[in-house]
Design a protein around this motif. Structure first.
Motif, mmCIF file in Angstrom:
data_model
loop_
_atom_site.group_PDB
_atom_site.id
_atom_site.type_symbol
_atom_site.label_atom_id
_atom_site.label_comp_id
_atom_site.label_asym_id
_atom_site.label_seq_id
_atom_site.Cartn_x
_atom_site.Cartn_y
_atom_site.Cartn_z
ATOM 1 N N THR A 88 45.185 45.444 38.861
ATOM 2 C CA THR A 88 46.096 44.485 39.474
ATOM 3 C C THR A 88 45.974 44.558 40.995
ATOM 4 O OG1 THR A 88 47.647 44.910 37.661
ATOM 5 C CG2 THR A 88 48.489 43.716 39.559
ATOM 6 N N ARG A 118 48.084 38.992 38.648
ATOM 7 C CA ARG A 118 47.067 38.696 39.638
ATOM 8 C C ARG A 118 46.118 39.887 39.687
ATOM 9 N NH1 ARG A 118 44.818 34.214 41.645
ATOM 10 N NH2 ARG A 118 44.167 34.435 43.825
ATOM 11 N N ARG A 167 42.186 36.808 40.618
ATOM 12 C CA ARG A 167 42.203 35.853 39.505
ATOM 13 C C ARG A 167 43.473 36.070 38.687
ATOM 14 N NH1 ARG A 167 40.417 38.771 34.943
ATOM 15 N NH2 ARG A 167 39.575 40.816 35.506
ATOM 16 N N GLU A 168 43.918 35.029 38.034
ATOM 17 C CA GLU A 168 45.113 35.087 37.192
ATOM 18 C C GLU A 168 44.722 35.405 35.748
ATOM 19 O OE1 GLU A 168 48.263 34.850 37.975
ATOM 20 O OE2 GLU A 168 48.001 34.359 40.108
ATOM 21 N N GLU A 169 45.467 36.315 35.123
ATOM 22 C CA GLU A 169 45.232 36.635 33.717
ATOM 23 C C GLU A 169 46.533 37.153 33.111
ATOM 24 O OE1 GLU A 169 42.786 40.019 31.368
ATOM 25 O OE2 GLU A 169 41.530 38.697 32.588
ATOM 26 N N ASN A 170 47.026 36.433 32.111
ATOM 27 C CA ASN A 170 48.256 36.832 31.409
ATOM 28 C C ASN A 170 49.415 37.090 32.372
ATOM 29 O OD1 ASN A 170 46.893 36.749 28.905
ATOM 30 N ND2 ASN A 170 46.160 38.850 29.186
#
Length: 298
Positions: free
Chosen positions: A115, A231, A225-228
């Motif tokens: 993160t 960031r 990048r965005e995931e679930n």
């Protein structure tokens, strides 16, 4: 973790570290790793290379993937826990410390090490960094040398070795005419981004630190990048900072020639499991080793 864990009071962190370290050693909770050290000089940089025989023992506690089978931070050992450094982070001593008084700044709730750092992370770090001469660093993911998947920053006292500059790479950092400008370490072949602060960091400079961290990432085309709903980082990296500067180094892999490199490698301090590997560093050159685990300039 109990949200009522007492907050470490300003001006007391160093004494708390010393007391907890003494007590931890006395009861066997803290297990310092003895090293043999040699200096390998290259282009005016006096790299520290340490043979750490106990790294093999530490590695044997991990799963075949290189991850520890359990999360040692949920909860951390009470005997190694100093207290809360903020509402969101705890101060915990590194159980298998190679460097004396090695502090981990750990999120109370689980967050992945991949993160991106946020204001809460820098708030915790900025409450600790000005307390004593120190280097803060972050290993962004396993390929950057992180041995635990639970988000944690790290802090070690300076100088790294008595009688030497604060850090082996100090000769590359002694430039004061570029404050608040993104530059890079002079004369190195690996990609990096560096900023000198306009004045030494204070406890209230968390937003200032966060802004420069994000600017360094952008300068290296690493916006995240965005995931679930999280960031995450665009690629592995190491972050190093003192009260005077911040350095970010993108990574390509975790090791080269069987030698694992974390953020301290880019400060000029390398660790090996076998004594023979020191000769390997000497033969190849420390800078070449760093280049092989980072990215080439340009």
């Amino acid at each position: 973790m109990n949200p009522s864990t007492p907050l470490i009071q300003p001006g007391t962190l160093w004494q708390r570290i010393l007391e907890t370290s003494r007590n931890g050693i006395a009861i066997g909770a803290l297990q310092p790793i003895e090293t043999e050290q040699t200096i390998i000089e290259e282009n005016g940089i006096r790299f520290q290379a340490r043979w750490v025989s106990s790294l093999r023992r530490k590695a044997e506690t991990r799963t075949p993937t290189g991850r520890s089978p359990a999360n040692p931070f949920l909860p951390p050992e009470p005997e190694l826990t100093l207290g809360a450094v903020s509402d969101t982070h705890l101060g915990v001593l590194n159980k298998f410390n190679v460097i004396d008084n090695h502090l981990l700044i750990v999120t109370r709730e689980f967050q992945p090490q991949e993160t991106l750092l946020d204001l809460q992370d820098f708030s915790a770090l900025c409450r600790c960094l000005p307390e004593f001469p120190s280097l803060g660093f972050y290993n962004g993911g396993a390929e950057a040398g992180a041995s635990q998947g639970h988000k944690h920053l790290q802090l070690i006292p300076l100088p790294l070795m008595e009688g030497e500059p604060d850090l082996p790479i100090q000769p590359l950092l002694d430039r004061r005419d570029t404050a608040e400008q993104i530059t890079s370490l002079p004369g190195v072949s690996f990609s990096n981004a560096l900023v000198h602060f306009s004045s030494p960091l204070q406890k209230s400079d968390d937003r200032y630190c966060l802004e420069w961290y994000l600017k360094l990432l952008d300068s290296l085309d690493m916006p995240g990048r965005e995931e679930n709903g999280r960031r995450l980082q665009s690629r592995p990296y190491n972050l190093l900072l003192t009260r005077d500067w911040m350095l970010l180094v993108p990574r390509s892999r975790e090791h080269c020639r069987g030698i694992s490199v974390n953020a301290l490698g880019f400060a000029g301090s390398l660790f090996v499991r076998e004594r023979a590997q020191i000769q390997g560093i000497r033969s190849a050159g420390p800078m070449e080793l760093l280049l092989q685990v980072a990215l080439p300039c340009g």
